[in-house]
Design a protein around this motif. Structure first.
Motif, mmCIF file in Angstrom:
data_model
loop_
_atom_site.group_PDB
_atom_site.id
_atom_site.type_symbol
_atom_site.label_atom_id
_atom_site.label_comp_id
_atom_site.label_asym_id
_atom_site.label_seq_id
_atom_site.Cartn_x
_atom_site.Cartn_y
_atom_site.Cartn_z
ATOM 1 N N MET A 223 50.126 -3.814 2.380
ATOM 2 C CA MET A 223 50.148 -2.867 3.009
ATOM 3 C C MET A 223 49.162 -1.609 2.794
ATOM 4 S SD MET A 223 53.827 -1.176 3.124
ATOM 5 C CE MET A 223 55.458 -1.914 2.864
ATOM 6 N N THR A 224 48.633 -1.049 4.024
ATOM 7 C CA THR A 224 47.962 -0.063 3.699
ATOM 8 C C THR A 224 48.428 1.680 3.436
ATOM 9 O OG1 THR A 224 47.291 -0.601 5.811
ATOM 10 C CG2 THR A 224 45.290 -0.114 4.680
ATOM 11 N N GLU A 225 48.077 2.070 2.643
ATOM 12 C CA GLU A 225 48.357 3.627 2.182
ATOM 13 C C GLU A 225 47.551 4.494 3.142
ATOM 14 O OE1 GLU A 225 48.685 5.015 -1.808
ATOM 15 O OE2 GLU A 225 49.040 2.808 -2.476
ATOM 16 N N THR A 226 48.443 5.393 3.812
ATOM 17 C CA THR A 226 47.861 6.390 4.568
ATOM 18 C C THR A 226 47.196 7.641 3.625
ATOM 19 O OG1 THR A 226 49.815 7.423 4.965
ATOM 20 C CG2 THR A 226 48.679 5.491 6.693
ATOM 21 N N GLU A 227 46.162 8.116 3.877
ATOM 22 C CA GLU A 227 45.680 9.429 3.066
ATOM 23 C C GLU A 227 45.991 10.577 3.791
ATOM 24 O OE1 GLU A 227 41.304 10.711 1.978
ATOM 25 O OE2 GLU A 227 41.710 8.617 1.971
ATOM 26 N N GLN A 228 46.673 11.603 3.130
ATOM 27 C CA GLN A 228 47.233 12.734 3.741
ATOM 28 C C GLN A 228 46.013 13.508 3.493
ATOM 29 O OE1 GLN A 228 50.591 14.152 1.134
ATOM 30 N NE2 GLN A 228 51.990 13.084 2.787
ATOM 31 N N ILE A 229 45.859 14.295 4.616
ATOM 32 C CA ILE A 229 44.665 15.271 4.686
ATOM 33 C C ILE A 229 45.536 16.719 4.702
ATOM 34 C CG2 ILE A 229 42.810 16.048 6.151
ATOM 35 C CD1 ILE A 229 42.539 13.414 7.172
ATOM 36 N N ARG A 230 45.112 17.421 3.658
ATOM 37 C CA ARG A 230 45.507 18.683 3.473
ATOM 38 C C ARG A 230 44.643 19.883 4.408
ATOM 39 N NH1 ARG A 230 47.874 21.026 -1.663
ATOM 40 N NH2 ARG A 230 49.661 21.035 -0.766
ATOM 41 N N THR A 231 45.257 20.771 5.020
ATOM 42 C CA THR A 231 44.202 21.568 5.769
ATOM 43 C C THR A 231 44.217 22.968 4.858
ATOM 44 O OG1 THR A 231 46.072 22.405 7.391
ATOM 45 C CG2 THR A 231 44.624 20.909 8.331
ATOM 46 N N VAL A 232 43.095 23.408 4.910
ATOM 47 C CA VAL A 232 43.008 24.885 4.302
ATOM 48 C C VAL A 232 43.312 25.889 5.036
ATOM 49 C CG1 VAL A 232 41.171 26.110 3.128
ATOM 50 C CG2 VAL A 232 41.088 23.676 2.829
ATOM 51 N N ARG A 233 44.161 26.684 4.682
ATOM 52 C CA ARG A 233 44.232 27.901 5.483
ATOM 53 C C ARG A 233 43.229 28.745 5.619
ATOM 54 N NH1 ARG A 233 49.077 31.430 3.388
ATOM 55 N NH2 ARG A 233 48.933 32.203 5.454
ATOM 56 N N ARG A 234 43.146 29.268 6.838
ATOM 57 C CA ARG A 234 41.889 30.013 7.191
ATOM 58 C C ARG A 234 42.351 31.500 7.360
ATOM 59 N NH1 ARG A 234 38.700 26.636 11.814
ATOM 60 N NH2 ARG A 234 38.525 24.905 10.604
ATOM 61 N N GLY A 235 41.420 32.448 6.857
ATOM 62 C CA GLY A 235 41.735 33.911 7.260
ATOM 63 C C GLY A 235 41.110 34.604 6.179
ATOM 64 N N ARG A 236 41.257 35.857 6.132
ATOM 65 C CA ARG A 236 40.260 36.776 5.314
ATOM 66 C C ARG A 236 41.345 36.769 3.913
ATOM 67 N NH1 ARG A 236 39.164 41.733 8.952
ATOM 68 N NH2 ARG A 236 37.749 40.951 10.297
ATOM 69 N N LEU A 237 40.506 36.907 2.943
ATOM 70 C CA LEU A 237 41.136 37.400 1.476
ATOM 71 C C LEU A 237 41.054 38.697 1.479
ATOM 72 C CD1 LEU A 237 38.750 35.134 -0.657
ATOM 73 C CD2 LEU A 237 40.900 34.409 0.010
ATOM 74 N N SER A 238 42.342 38.824 0.730
ATOM 75 C CA SER A 238 42.606 40.425 0.546
ATOM 76 C C SER A 238 41.246 41.111 0.012
ATOM 77 C CB SER A 238 43.974 40.635 -0.043
ATOM 78 O OG SER A 238 43.817 40.043 -1.501
ATOM 79 N N THR A 239 41.373 42.049 0.110
ATOM 80 C CA THR A 239 39.957 43.015 -0.531
ATOM 81 C C THR A 239 40.328 42.984 -1.937
ATOM 82 O OG1 THR A 239 41.025 44.888 0.668
ATOM 83 C CG2 THR A 239 38.864 44.480 0.999
ATOM 84 N N GLU A 240 41.469 43.416 -2.351
ATOM 85 C CA GLU A 240 41.899 43.470 -3.835
ATOM 86 C C GLU A 240 41.436 42.301 -4.540
ATOM 87 O OE1 GLU A 240 43.927 46.209 -1.327
ATOM 88 O OE2 GLU A 240 44.292 43.907 -1.499
ATOM 89 N N SER A 241 41.551 41.060 -4.011
ATOM 90 C CA SER A 241 41.180 40.047 -4.983
ATOM 91 C C SER A 241 39.752 39.677 -5.098
ATOM 92 C CB SER A 241 41.905 38.774 -4.429
ATOM 93 O OG SER A 241 41.321 38.391 -3.228
ATOM 94 N N THR A 242 39.012 40.287 -4.006
ATOM 95 C CA THR A 242 37.452 39.937 -3.793
ATOM 96 C C THR A 242 36.544 40.802 -4.339
ATOM 97 O OG1 THR A 242 37.495 40.528 -1.707
ATOM 98 C CG2 THR A 242 37.704 37.928 -2.092
ATOM 99 N N LYS A 243 37.057 42.302 -4.428
ATOM 100 C CA LYS A 243 36.338 43.700 -4.850
ATOM 101 C C LYS A 243 37.190 44.022 -5.948
ATOM 102 C CE LYS A 243 34.099 44.080 -0.293
ATOM 103 N NZ LYS A 243 33.664 44.990 0.546
ATOM 104 N N SER A 244 36.112 45.043 -6.760
ATOM 105 C CA SER A 244 36.527 45.607 -7.814
ATOM 106 C C SER A 244 36.947 47.012 -7.277
ATOM 107 C CB SER A 244 35.668 45.644 -9.057
ATOM 108 O OG SER A 244 34.580 46.697 -8.402
ATOM 109 N N GLN A 245 37.707 47.803 -7.865
ATOM 110 C CA GLN A 245 38.212 49.116 -7.591
ATOM 111 C C GLN A 245 36.876 49.920 -7.374
ATOM 112 O OE1 GLN A 245 41.352 49.683 -6.641
ATOM 113 N NE2 GLN A 245 40.407 51.817 -5.932
ATOM 114 N N GLU A 246 36.013 49.680 -8.163
ATOM 115 C CA GLU A 246 34.736 50.632 -8.261
ATOM 116 C C GLU A 246 34.048 50.404 -6.816
ATOM 117 O OE1 GLU A 246 32.738 49.393 -11.405
ATOM 118 O OE2 GLU A 246 33.793 50.763 -12.732
ATOM 119 N N GLU A 247 33.825 49.016 -6.228
ATOM 120 C CA GLU A 247 33.363 48.623 -5.202
ATOM 121 C C GLU A 247 34.138 49.248 -3.899
ATOM 122 O OE1 GLU A 247 31.115 44.436 -5.914
ATOM 123 O OE2 GLU A 247 33.399 44.281 -5.759
#
Length: 105
Positions: free
Chosen positions: A1-25
């Motif tokens: 038997m052959t095993e099928t490989e599961q492909i996970r799709t990455v969610r697209r969209g913006r990251l929240s500003t809080e997680s990518t920028k410091s409060q000073e920025e």
């Protein structure tokens, strides 16, 4: 038997500003935006008394570096007109009324 490989799709969209920028920025961005709006408001305040008589409730796009402003009845149209003349410039849109604000809170 052959095993099928599961492909996970990455969610697209913006990251929240809080997680990518410091409060000073974030604070610096708000300060820069407020300073830019103030530069545009000087031009708006200069021409608003005359335009309010003839173009009440129209929209006005301001490019502060050149001092150019554009008016139209449609908000999207005035932005397109401004970007045709100044393709890479930041603009600010005002509503030609007593407050200059485009909406209500």
């Amino acid at each position: 038997m052959t095993e099928t490989e599961q492909i996970r799709t990455v969610r697209r969209g913006r990251l929240s500003t809080e997680s990518t920028k410091s409060q000073e920025e974030i604070d610096q961005w708000y300060a820069e935006r407020a300073a830019f709006r103030q530069r545009c408001k000087v031009i708006f305040d200069r021409v608003q008394p005359e335009l309010i008589k003839t173009h009440y409730n129209w929209y006005m796009a301001v490019e502060p570096n050149s001092g150019d402003y554009f008016i139209d009845q449609d908000e999207l149209a005035v932005v397109q007109i401004a970007h045709q003349k100044h393709p890479n410039a930041k603009i600010h849109v005002f509503h030609i009324n007593q407050t200059g604000v485009c909406g209500t809170i």
